[in-house]
Motif scaffolding. Sequence first.
Motif, PDB file in Angstrom:
ATOM      1  N   MET A 230       0.850  -1.186   0.000  1.00 45.21           N
ATOM      2  CA  MET A 230       0.000   0.000   0.000  1.00 45.21           C
ATOM      3  C   MET A 230       0.891   1.243   0.000  1.00 45.21           C
ATOM      4  SD  MET A 230      -1.315   0.041   3.976  1.00 45.21           S
ATOM      5  CE  MET A 230      -1.509  -1.755   4.022  1.00 45.21           C
ATOM      6  N   ASN A 231       0.320   2.358  -0.488  1.00 46.52           N
ATOM      7  CA  ASN A 231       1.070   3.607  -0.495  1.00 46.52           C
ATOM      8  C   ASN A 231       0.158   4.728   0.001  1.00 46.52           C
ATOM      9  OD1 ASN A 231      -0.528   4.459  -2.782  1.00 46.52           O
ATOM     10  ND2 ASN A 231       0.824   3.205  -4.066  1.00 46.52           N
ATOM     11  N   LEU A 232       0.722   5.928   0.120  1.00 43.12           N
ATOM     12  CA  LEU A 232      -0.038   7.033   0.690  1.00 43.12           C
ATOM     13  C   LEU A 232      -1.257   7.412  -0.150  1.00 43.12           C
ATOM     14  CD1 LEU A 232       2.790   9.398   2.001  1.00 43.12           C
ATOM     15  CD2 LEU A 232       1.270   7.931   3.331  1.00 43.12           C
ATOM     16  N   SER A 233      -1.119   7.341  -1.466  1.00 45.76           N
ATOM     17  CA  SER A 233      -2.263   7.708  -2.304  1.00 45.76           C
ATOM     18  C   SER A 233      -3.430   6.744  -2.085  1.00 45.76           C
ATOM     19  CB  SER A 233      -1.851   7.723  -3.781  1.00 45.76           C
ATOM     20  OG  SER A 233      -1.457   6.436  -4.220  1.00 45.76           O
ATOM     21  N   GLN A 234      -3.129   5.459  -1.887  1.00 49.74           N
ATOM     22  CA  GLN A 234      -4.196   4.498  -1.598  1.00 49.74           C
ATOM     23  C   GLN A 234      -4.868   4.812  -0.261  1.00 49.74           C
ATOM     24  OE1 GLN A 234      -1.808   0.854  -2.207  1.00 49.74           O
ATOM     25  NE2 GLN A 234      -3.556   0.077  -3.386  1.00 49.74           N
ATOM     26  N   LEU A 235      -4.061   5.183   0.730  1.00 48.89           N
ATOM     27  CA  LEU A 235      -4.615   5.510   2.036  1.00 48.89           C
ATOM     28  C   LEU A 235      -5.491   6.757   1.967  1.00 48.89           C
ATOM     29  CD1 LEU A 235      -1.530   4.836   4.351  1.00 48.89           C
ATOM     30  CD2 LEU A 235      -3.375   3.271   3.708  1.00 48.89           C
TER      31      LEU A 235
END
Length: 294
Positions: A1-6
């Motif tokens: 996961m990455n920040l954009s997904q969060l």
Amino acid sequence: MNLSQLEMFRAVAETGSISAAAQRVHRVPSNLTTRIKQLEAELGVELFIRENQRLCLSPAGRNFLDYNNRILDLVEEARLSVTGTEPQGIFALGALESTAAVRIPALLARYHQQFTKVELALSTGPSGELLDKLIDGELEAAFVDGPVLHPVLDGVPVFPEEMVIVAPLHHAPVKRGQDVNGEIVYAFRSNCSYRRHFESWFADDGAAAGKIYEMESYHGMLACVIAGGGLALMPRSMLESMPGSSTVSIWPLADNYRYLTTWLVWRRGNLTRNLSEFAKMARELTISLQPPAK
């Protein structure tokens, strides 16, 4: 996961709609749908319950949202600590022991009261050790004996210090190096600028200290001098702050050795918001401490 997904997950959780969340994060709905499904596949759980074209958080989704928000909030806090206009985050500061004990307690208290989001981390040591830590990036700024002539450092003078020789109470007058040639000296480690200053004072008069005992504190030095064991060099302001200062004799150095200046220094090009406000406050305090012009 990455920040954009969060960020996408939070937007969907708060709006309950892919289309509304897509507008918030400036993405097309199909991209948002794909990224949410990828996040669910990576976690191995369904984060949303899909009913009547509306998304509701599943029990796992509600649990994940709490952690998701803490991560995003922490990232934002970290970003603001280095790019924001308000001082915040950890401020690693170094200082000479005498400076930490006598000169800056009021400054640190004032800074903490004004900038409550800053976490001050103070460490003490001799000038040489503090400069090494500053150059290595372990400290953001340090109070050291100056001026400091180093290509990667900048700084400002802040505190003038009168240096005095401390001798046993009934010691003979100390006017020059020859008066105490060969006597025992108590000092900090060899990378201490005050120790080098004392040794230079001896050498300029063709004299030298006898045995030099390395100490860890001014209080230890003073205790040894009171016991009649030798001499020490320290700022008058530090000496007068300690119990027992009236039980020793005090001898000022000749004018060309008598005064030193403590500087606040930092790595060139690294004047952060935390440091900028601290340096400004330090200079204001210095000016307030100066005697009025006659």
